[in-house]
Scaffold this active site. Structure first.
Site: not given
Lengths: 288, 227, 275
Positions: A31, A240, A243, A265, A271
């Site tokens: 970080g 979606c 899909c 997606c 997808c």
């Protein structure tokens, strides 16, 4: 077709060593933003110069590279960067998340869970999460040093005061291993939970700002919030349309001039793979 | 309550060639609880100077000014401040307040400083203002716009808000009409009755005779004037 | 870390008795040089709980340098600044930077002359007041907002302005907001640098009244730097007069103003325009 005029993966070996040292330092201090001597790249700032340098320093000839932009493998930025490395490094490329050893991404984490040994490289425009509220670099560095992160919550407070909720929907600030507050790059906050405890090595490169930071595998990453306004990883409340996936991050696509729209997606590989094994959505083409 | 001995004072005017003006020498005064002592003497003889020295407003050159056991001539500023808050009240001829503060709060402030709850302090302030015939419609206004007599009465109300064991009164009845003069004199009587030691300057002879137990002529303390 | 629900402890503070024996701040031989030039030299004083100390002098007299050194914004060349912390008296110059910064956002407050220096102009009034709370660990939005609303009321800013940015406020309101932002964590020592400078006279009066009330209610100790003698007369218990970086006179405010001893103070007092 590898262009022999360039060193492997474009950058010279000394530069790559310098970047690898920065990456190692970033891995050692999760970080923490490590300064590095960012190079001029053959593309404009804002097009992923930081990510490209990190990818360049990570690539080995046996690697298999995937590049996505907003989850898609076939958008300009993704195609350009993929071609860049095909030409300068001659590495294998793929669109399948599971097959890739190195994935460079702009603004998404793939839906398919990553595994050990994979490297996910993020393109970062502004690495400093405190920047919008504190313009002085000397002061923000001091704030990181002394863990003075109250200001980060001022940003979230302002969100709630103005919108009734935490309206920050991307680049949502996180705290890494209870120490450094980090900007996860402009990924949607839907992806924030995937940052934490991820099996892959996650590297962040900001070219213009000359910073590299990292999340080693299985790092604890917590999204900042208030006790009475807890963090929520939101997405559009739809499935979606291609899909039928209910749990993936969706792009809204306007399809006509009459307000017609569809949700698909954002992760094209995810997808397509689902469609390939027979999943269907609301607007899937009829079977022939 | 108030014990003054061998008190001297001079002013040095650094910006006028360092001229030194002696204004007081060998002043002595003793005031017991429940007693009111009037200071007399010609204008410029040093009545106000002595009073200001007792209050710590003017710095003493030498000598002792003991008020309730604190030597004002030597005490640290914060001791004087504590003394002024709890023990020593002062009604000056001038009202000095933050503009726009309501009269009621101006009068209640000495009590608020002592930690008296705001409602009690305001109740006491209301009583005093009513007694001194300040119309209630003026209480929410700042006294800075009041007439001289009204300001004087606000100042008196403020000075009497807390039951100080020692009080300094500089011309408390000047510019007051007969009715209000009578109110102030009875307030002084009441303060004496509860045991306050009072030092006052009264040009008003009737008032002086009415409330003062004895008079002290400050001319005797003035260098050059004392024989 | 403090829990959000404990915010109420900041709402009110008991006044501390004036006669408390230990000084809150003890300054010894404080000196700051700018090369060969003196910023301030050999300044010593004690400040007790609940006391307001005024520091006056003309421009360049070193009063702002002194305040900066005391508040830790500038490192003095010599001297000690001993603050009575919860763990006992400590020289703030020997504290680590995290300790000093922590002190600066809990026990201390600093009110700048220019509210823009002390506020975040891009953040709402509520966010400005809430920042110090969040900085000490408050994580409950509703509690932070309640406390901020309460404080806006105490500095006479209408609660419905809570989501407005300070840039939409008048100068006087900005200054009051800065005061709320500083006092919300219940500091014990407040540094003020010309807090009424640049304000209209009527706005000044309102601010002075507000400050007096807060000083009394919260038992604050205040160091106030100003060149305005009228302001210190109304606000300060004690006065320190500076000239050429040195303290030339100090004492009770009204005594210093009415019976000044030093030549410079006499000049200063006699130079004030009478209204």
């Amino acid at each position: 077709m590898t262009d022999q005029a360039y060193n492997f993966a474009y950058l010279d070996e000394q530069t790559k060593r310098m970047i690898r040292r920065a990456i190692l330092k970033g891995v050692a201090v999760p970080g923490y933003q490590v300064p590095f001597a960012s190079r001029e790249m053959p593309m404009p700032y804002g097009w992923g110069t930081g990510g490209v340098q990190v990818t360049s320093a990570c690539l080995m000839p046996e690697d298999c590279l995937k590049v996505i932009d907003q989850g898609a493998d076939d958008t300009t930025n993704a195609v350009s960067i993929r071609k860049f490395f095909q030409r300068t490094a001659g590495v294998q490329v793929t669109e399948a998340t599971a097959e890739a050893s190195v994935i460079q991404t702009r603004h998404r984490i793939p839906e398919t869970p990553l595994r050990e040994g994979q490297i996910l490289v993020y393109q970062v425009p502004i690495p400093e999460p405190l920047r919008f509220l504190e313009p002085r670099e000397t002061e923000t560095r001091k704030m990181h040093e002394l863990e003075e992160y109250g200001l980060m919550h001022v940003k979230l407070y302002e969100d709630i005061a103005r919108h009734g909720q935490i309206a920050t929907s991307y680049a949502y600030p996180v705290k890494v291993e209870g120490r450094y507050v980090m900007d996860p790059s402009p990924i949607p906050k839907f992806d924030n939970p995937k940052l934490s405890d991820n099996a892959a090595l996650q590297l962040f490169g900001a070219g213009r700002e000359q910073r590299i930071y990292a999340l080693p595998p299985y790092t604890q990453v917590v999204s900042l919030d208030f006790d009475d306004h807890p963090f929520e990883a939101g997405k559009a409340p739809h499935d979606c349309d291609l899909c039928g996936a209910g749990e993936s991050y969706l792009d809204e696509v306007i399809v006509d001039d009459a307000g017609g729209r569809m949700f698909v997606c954002s992760d094209t590989d995810f997808c397509a793979s689902r469609q390939a094994v027979g999943h269907r959505g609301r607007l899937s083409p009829e079977e022939v | 309550m108030i014990e003054i001995s061998n008190l001297c004072k001079s002013f040095t005017l650094h910006n006028q060639g360092g001229a030194v003006i002696p204004v007081m020498a060998g002043a002595a005064l003793s005031v017991a609880p429940g007693e009111c002592v009037g200071l007399v003497g010609a204008s410029g003889a040093g009545k106000s100077t002595l009073m200001r020295m007792i209050y710590g407003n003017y710095l003493a050159a030498s000598g002792r000014i003991e008020v309730a056991g604190v030597d004002v001539a030597r005490a640290a500023p914060r001791e004087v401040i504590a003394l002024r808050r709890q023990t020593l009240g002062y009604v000056s001829q001038f009202l000095r307040v933050v503009p726009r503060v309501p009269t009621l709060d101006v009068v209640a402030e000495p009590l608020l400083v002592l930690g008296v709850p705001a409602d009690q302090a305001r109740a006491r302030a209301s009583d005093l203002l009513a007694r001194l015939n300040i119309p209630e419609r003026l209480w929410p206004l700042s006294p800075t716009t009041f007439s001289g007599g009204e300001q004087q009465r606000v100042n008196i109300a403020r000075g009497f808000a807390h039951a100080y064991p020692a009080l300094l009164l500089d011309e408390p009845t000047a510019s007051l009409d007969a009715t209000n003069r009578e109110v102030v004199l009875s307030m002084i009587d009441e303060a004496k009755a509860r045991g306050a030691a009072i030092v006052g300057i009264f040009h008003d002879e009737g008032a002086r005779e009415r409330v003062c137990d004895r008079l002290v002529d400050v001319t005797g303390f003035t260098p050059g004037l004392a024989a | 870390m403090m829990e959000g629900s404990d915010l109420s402890i900041f709402a009110k503070k008991k006044p501390q008795p004036m006669a408390s024996t230990a000084p809150l701040l003890r300054v010894e031989g404080l000196t700051k040089r700018y090369g060969a030039r003196i910023g301030c030299a050999d300044v010593s004083f004690d400040l007790y709980p609940g006391e307001v100390l005024g520091i006056v002098g003309e421009s360049g007299s070193g009063k702002s340098t002194l305040l900066s050194c005391l508040a830790g914004h500038m490192a003095p060349d010599a001297g000690r600044v001993i603050f009575d912390t919860a763990e006992g008296p400590r020289d703030t110059r020997e504290m680590s930077e995290p300790e000093r910064r922590r002190l600066a956002r809990t026990d201390w407050a600093y009110v700048h002359q220019n509210a823009r220096d002390g506020l975040r102009m891009g953040v709402s009034a509520g966010g400005n007041v809430g920042e110090r709370l969040m900085a000490v660990g408050a994580r409950h939005y509703a509690d932070i907002r309640t406390t901020a609303t309460d404080w806006l009321g105490r500095v006479e800013i209408a609660p419905e302005r809570i989501d407005d940015r300070p840039s939409a406020f008048s100068g006087g309101m900005q200054q009051r907001l800065q005061i709320a932002r500083n006092l919300v964590t219940g500091p014990r020592l407040v540094f003020m640098d010309e807090p009424t400078g640049g304000l209209d006279v009527s706005v000044q009066a309102r601010l002075l009244d507000l400050l007096r009330g807060l000083v009394r209610e919260m038992g604050l100790s205040v160091l106030i730097v100003t060149h305005d003698l009228a302001v210190v007369r109304l606000l300060a218990d004690r006065l320190m007069v500076m000239k050429g970086g040195r303290v030339v006179e100090q004492g009770l405010t009204d005594q210093v103003l009415d019976d000044p001893q030093h030549a410079y103070t006499q000049l200063l007092v006699s130079s004030v325009l009478q209204v």
